[in-house]
Write a protein that holds these residues in place. Structure first.
Motif, PDB file in Angstrom:
ATOM      1  N   MET A 147     -20.837   3.427 -14.350  1.00 22.50           N
ATOM      2  CA  MET A 147     -20.070   4.558 -13.832  1.00 22.50           C
ATOM      3  C   MET A 147     -20.810   5.853 -14.157  1.00 22.50           C
ATOM      4  O   MET A 147     -21.156   6.113 -15.310  1.00 22.50           O
ATOM      5  CB  MET A 147     -18.684   4.562 -14.473  1.00 22.50           C
ATOM      6  CG  MET A 147     -17.797   5.721 -14.072  1.00 22.50           C
ATOM      7  SD  MET A 147     -17.358   5.754 -12.320  1.00 22.50           S
ATOM      8  CE  MET A 147     -16.133   4.456 -12.260  1.00 22.50           C
ATOM      9  N   VAL A 189     -21.187  10.251 -13.068  1.00 21.46           N
ATOM     10  CA  VAL A 189     -20.441  11.399 -12.562  1.00 21.46           C
ATOM     11  C   VAL A 189     -21.426  12.459 -12.086  1.00 21.46           C
ATOM     12  O   VAL A 189     -22.324  12.856 -12.828  1.00 21.46           O
ATOM     13  CB  VAL A 189     -19.546  12.002 -13.670  1.00 21.46           C
ATOM     14  CG1 VAL A 189     -18.672  13.116 -13.106  1.00 21.46           C
ATOM     15  CG2 VAL A 189     -18.693  10.925 -14.336  1.00 21.46           C
ATOM     16  N   VAL A 238     -17.834  14.121  -8.377  1.00 22.13           N
ATOM     17  CA  VAL A 238     -17.601  12.778  -7.854  1.00 22.13           C
ATOM     18  C   VAL A 238     -17.960  11.767  -8.939  1.00 22.13           C
ATOM     19  O   VAL A 238     -19.003  11.883  -9.582  1.00 22.13           O
ATOM     20  CB  VAL A 238     -18.443  12.483  -6.592  1.00 22.13           C
ATOM     21  CG1 VAL A 238     -18.125  11.091  -6.057  1.00 22.13           C
ATOM     22  CG2 VAL A 238     -18.204  13.534  -5.518  1.00 22.13           C
ATOM     23  N   ALA A 239     -17.084  10.786  -9.151  1.00 22.97           N
ATOM     24  CA  ALA A 239     -17.332   9.733 -10.138  1.00 22.97           C
ATOM     25  C   ALA A 239     -17.378   8.390  -9.422  1.00 22.97           C
ATOM     26  O   ALA A 239     -16.442   8.053  -8.686  1.00 22.97           O
ATOM     27  CB  ALA A 239     -16.234   9.727 -11.194  1.00 22.97           C
ATOM     28  N   ALA A 240     -18.443   7.636  -9.616  1.00 24.27           N
ATOM     29  CA  ALA A 240     -18.589   6.335  -8.955  1.00 24.27           C
ATOM     30  C   ALA A 240     -19.718   5.559  -9.630  1.00 24.27           C
ATOM     31  O   ALA A 240     -20.543   6.157 -10.334  1.00 24.27           O
ATOM     32  CB  ALA A 240     -18.913   6.535  -7.470  1.00 24.27           C
ATOM     33  N   GLU A 258     -23.207   3.529  -5.734  1.00 28.45           N
ATOM     34  CA  GLU A 258     -22.427   4.229  -4.700  1.00 28.45           C
ATOM     35  C   GLU A 258     -22.670   5.734  -4.745  1.00 28.45           C
ATOM     36  O   GLU A 258     -22.718   6.406  -3.715  1.00 28.45           O
ATOM     37  CB  GLU A 258     -20.919   3.998  -4.908  1.00 28.45           C
ATOM     38  CG  GLU A 258     -20.458   2.600  -4.557  1.00 28.45           C
ATOM     39  CD  GLU A 258     -18.987   2.397  -4.911  1.00 28.45           C
ATOM     40  OE1 GLU A 258     -18.188   3.347  -4.747  1.00 28.45           O
ATOM     41  OE2 GLU A 258     -18.651   1.294  -5.382  1.00 28.45           O
ATOM     42  N   CYS A 287     -23.208   9.660  -2.169  1.00 33.69           N
ATOM     43  CA  CYS A 287     -22.058  10.573  -2.062  1.00 33.69           C
ATOM     44  C   CYS A 287     -22.508  12.020  -1.806  1.00 33.69           C
ATOM     45  O   CYS A 287     -23.392  12.529  -2.495  1.00 33.69           O
ATOM     46  CB  CYS A 287     -21.211  10.531  -3.328  1.00 33.69           C
ATOM     47  SG  CYS A 287     -20.346   8.966  -3.551  1.00 33.69           S
ATOM     48  N   LEU A 292     -11.093  10.846 -14.892  1.00 37.91           N
ATOM     49  CA  LEU A 292     -12.138  10.616 -13.884  1.00 37.91           C
ATOM     50  C   LEU A 292     -11.565  10.169 -12.547  1.00 37.91           C
ATOM     51  O   LEU A 292     -12.167  10.404 -11.501  1.00 37.91           O
ATOM     52  CB  LEU A 292     -13.135   9.569 -14.378  1.00 37.91           C
ATOM     53  CG  LEU A 292     -14.220  10.017 -15.351  1.00 37.91           C
ATOM     54  CD1 LEU A 292     -15.216   8.884 -15.550  1.00 37.91           C
ATOM     55  CD2 LEU A 292     -14.949  11.264 -14.852  1.00 37.91           C
ATOM     56  N   LYS A 293     -10.408   9.491 -12.594  1.00 32.29           N
ATOM     57  CA  LYS A 293      -9.831   8.959 -11.345  1.00 32.29           C
ATOM     58  C   LYS A 293      -9.618  10.036 -10.291  1.00 32.29           C
ATOM     59  O   LYS A 293      -9.632   9.749  -9.099  1.00 32.29           O
ATOM     60  CB  LYS A 293      -8.508   8.241 -11.655  1.00 32.29           C
ATOM     61  CG  LYS A 293      -8.728   6.891 -12.318  1.00 32.29           C
ATOM     62  CD  LYS A 293      -7.414   6.206 -12.692  1.00 32.29           C
ATOM     63  CE  LYS A 293      -7.709   4.914 -13.450  1.00 32.29           C
ATOM     64  NZ  LYS A 293      -6.543   4.455 -14.253  1.00 32.29           N
ATOM     65  N   TYR A 323     -12.770  10.057  -7.971  1.00 30.02           N
ATOM     66  CA  TYR A 323     -13.292   8.901  -7.227  1.00 30.02           C
ATOM     67  C   TYR A 323     -13.469   9.307  -5.769  1.00 30.02           C
ATOM     68  O   TYR A 323     -12.693  10.109  -5.241  1.00 30.02           O
ATOM     69  CB  TYR A 323     -12.316   7.719  -7.316  1.00 30.02           C
ATOM     70  CG  TYR A 323     -12.275   7.022  -8.663  1.00 30.02           C
ATOM     71  CD1 TYR A 323     -13.133   7.372  -9.695  1.00 30.02           C
ATOM     72  CD2 TYR A 323     -11.364   5.990  -8.893  1.00 30.02           C
ATOM     73  CE1 TYR A 323     -13.080   6.727 -10.923  1.00 30.02           C
ATOM     74  CE2 TYR A 323     -11.300   5.335 -10.118  1.00 30.02           C
ATOM     75  CZ  TYR A 323     -12.163   5.713 -11.130  1.00 30.02           C
ATOM     76  OH  TYR A 323     -12.099   5.073 -12.342  1.00 30.02           O
ATOM     77  N   LYS A 382     -13.077   9.578  -1.935  1.00 26.33           N
ATOM     78  CA  LYS A 382     -11.966   9.262  -1.034  1.00 26.33           C
ATOM     79  C   LYS A 382     -12.466   8.255  -0.017  1.00 26.33           C
ATOM     80  O   LYS A 382     -13.503   8.473   0.607  1.00 26.33           O
ATOM     81  CB  LYS A 382     -11.487  10.524  -0.302  1.00 26.33           C
ATOM     82  CG  LYS A 382     -11.227  11.727  -1.197  1.00 26.33           C
ATOM     83  CD  LYS A 382      -9.931  11.606  -1.985  1.00 26.33           C
ATOM     84  CE  LYS A 382      -9.753  12.781  -2.967  1.00 26.33           C
ATOM     85  NZ  LYS A 382     -10.653  12.766  -4.140  1.00 26.33           N
ATOM     86  N   THR A 383     -11.744   7.157   0.137  1.00 25.03           N
ATOM     87  CA  THR A 383     -12.195   6.153   1.112  1.00 25.03           C
ATOM     88  C   THR A 383     -11.172   5.984   2.230  1.00 25.03           C
ATOM     89  O   THR A 383     -10.059   6.432   2.133  1.00 25.03           O
ATOM     90  CB  THR A 383     -12.413   4.780   0.430  1.00 25.03           C
ATOM     91  OG1 THR A 383     -11.271   4.501  -0.372  1.00 25.03           O
ATOM     92  CG2 THR A 383     -13.675   4.789  -0.379  1.00 25.03           C
TER      93      THR A 383
END
Lengths: 271, 271
Positions: free
Chosen positions: A216, A218, A231-233, A237, A241, A264-265, A268, A270-271
């Motif tokens: 993970m 950021v 953005v955190a992923a 991924e 971004c 952090l959530k 995440y 946006k999907t």
């Protein structure tokens, strides 16, 4: 009189402190250090905001021509402005030492820098290990030594702040060889490029421990400004971004505490 | 409207940023977080400077009564002031998360904190490892776990920033048992006490590696204020050096680069 080193913070002209602003307004000459960081707003916006004209100080001037910078600082105040906090980069300690040698009193007016403002993503500053720098790779030079430092931090569960390369007033090899003072446009490493270099480094090192493409991470863009984006992923991924305007920074997370994960959530994709 | 978390920086009221000051002046209610750090100037000086009355927010209020803090933040701006930068302490992430849950927009206005302003002693922020906290020992509780973290940093040549304990609104055991809301006077650990605890920890651990009484350490007092004082000396000497007003911090140096060493010489005790 005084040689002021004044931190401008990270966002726009209003991020200067009141103390800093007063010192800028009263100084006889105002320099802006323009090679270790930038404000997105640019020099003109600062000049308008302060009502002062500003002299850009590049690396050559600070490292090799400090006499000019410090000239008359015994008789009248000189202000040296630095994006973030004045003690982020080594060259400024050097400048202060030269002031001390000449018996010029100096004063530091602190401000936020990426080193502490990075806390805005909810990762605790106490949980960060050593900060690293990721430089632009070239076709022939692809250093991966920072991976060892990341691994050291990960082993201890610590997060790693990665500062991303800035190239200002660089000469092409041809111009350098020919002694032509022609400079390339400035380049600021994006988080995407940093992620892609990290992924390549992981592949080439076949690292058993530590950083993987699932780690993970950021990304932070334009921290402290109205355009700030986080953005955190997982690394694989995050490399794709979109973040918006530089400067970017990147964090490789270590052990995430529940509160950190909850925070952090928000970030995440946006999907 | 917006819930503002505003860093006040470290020195006096003028260390607020212009952006922060504007937000304070326009907010409907202004809280000051009063348990993770303090400004030497005190609440009254802030109220006079801002032209606003300030509500002190203690730990109970922030951790258990956030409804009151966030009340009406959807309709009007609320400002929450934090000495240093707003993301220094965990409890503020928690507060932000509760705002997010209630769909209250929040905004962070960053400032200097000890985590980056510590660079003023000339030690490079890049060369710091994990930050540690040193707590007040009691007769029966003398934790030394921080020594392992110092040793880990030293092994890698890294400096260690030690944040020193703050006790605000503590109850004596008797008052706690009797449920009396009577509080002890606030206590701020001095660098001298921290050094003396470290010396005792070294003795008791018979540590082979790492920290010794000869290790070069740096004490910092009231960073960013007019009373700022920095002293650099081996631990066994630093324990006896006068520093002046708290808050104090302490740095245990790792490998010193020549420029860092040159810079520290300014701060050797005058003999």
């Amino acid at each position: 009189m005084v040689f002021y080193l004044i931190g401008l913070g990270l966002g726009n002209p209003e991020d200067v402190t009141v103390k800093g602003l007063n010192a800028i307004k009263s100084a006889q000459r105002v320099y802006l250090e323009a090679y270790t960081s930038i404000l997105t707003c640019g020099k003109e916006a600062l000049e308008e905001y302060y009502g002062r004209s500003i002299i850009l100080a590049d690396r050559d001037m600070v490292e090799q021509n400090s006499e000019e910078l410090l000239r008359d600082a015994k008789k009248s105040d000189v202000a040296f402005l630095v994006v973030g906090d004045p003690f982020g980069a080594t060259t400024h300690s050097d400048l202060v030492l030269r002031a001390v040698e000449q018996d010029i009193p100096y004063r530091v007016i602190h401000n936020a820098s990426i080193m502490n403002a990075v806390g805005c993503c909810g990762l605790q500053l106490y949980n960060f290990g050593e900060t690293i720098s990721i430089v632009f790779w070239t076709d022939t030079w692809k250093p991966t030594s920072f991976c060892d430092k990341i691994d050291e931090n990960l082993k201890r569960g610590m997060h790693t702040l990665c500062l991303l390369d800035i190239k200002v007033k660089e000469q092409s090899i041809e111009n350098l060889m020919r002694g032509r003072k022609v400079f390339e446009p400035p380049r600021y490493m994006t988080s995407n490029l940093a992620c892609s270099q990290l992924l390549e480094a992981i592949e080439s090192k076949n690292s058993e421990t530590g950083l993987t493409k699932e780690t993970m991470c950021v990304s932070l863009a334009a921290v402290g400004s109205d355009e700030q984006k986080i953005v955190a992923a997982p690394l694989k991924e995050l490399v794709n971004c979109e973040l918006g305007p530089t400067l970017h920074s990147l964090i490789i997370t270590g052990t995430l505490h529940p509160m950190e994960l909850d925070f952090l959530k928000q970030f995440y994709p946006k999907t």
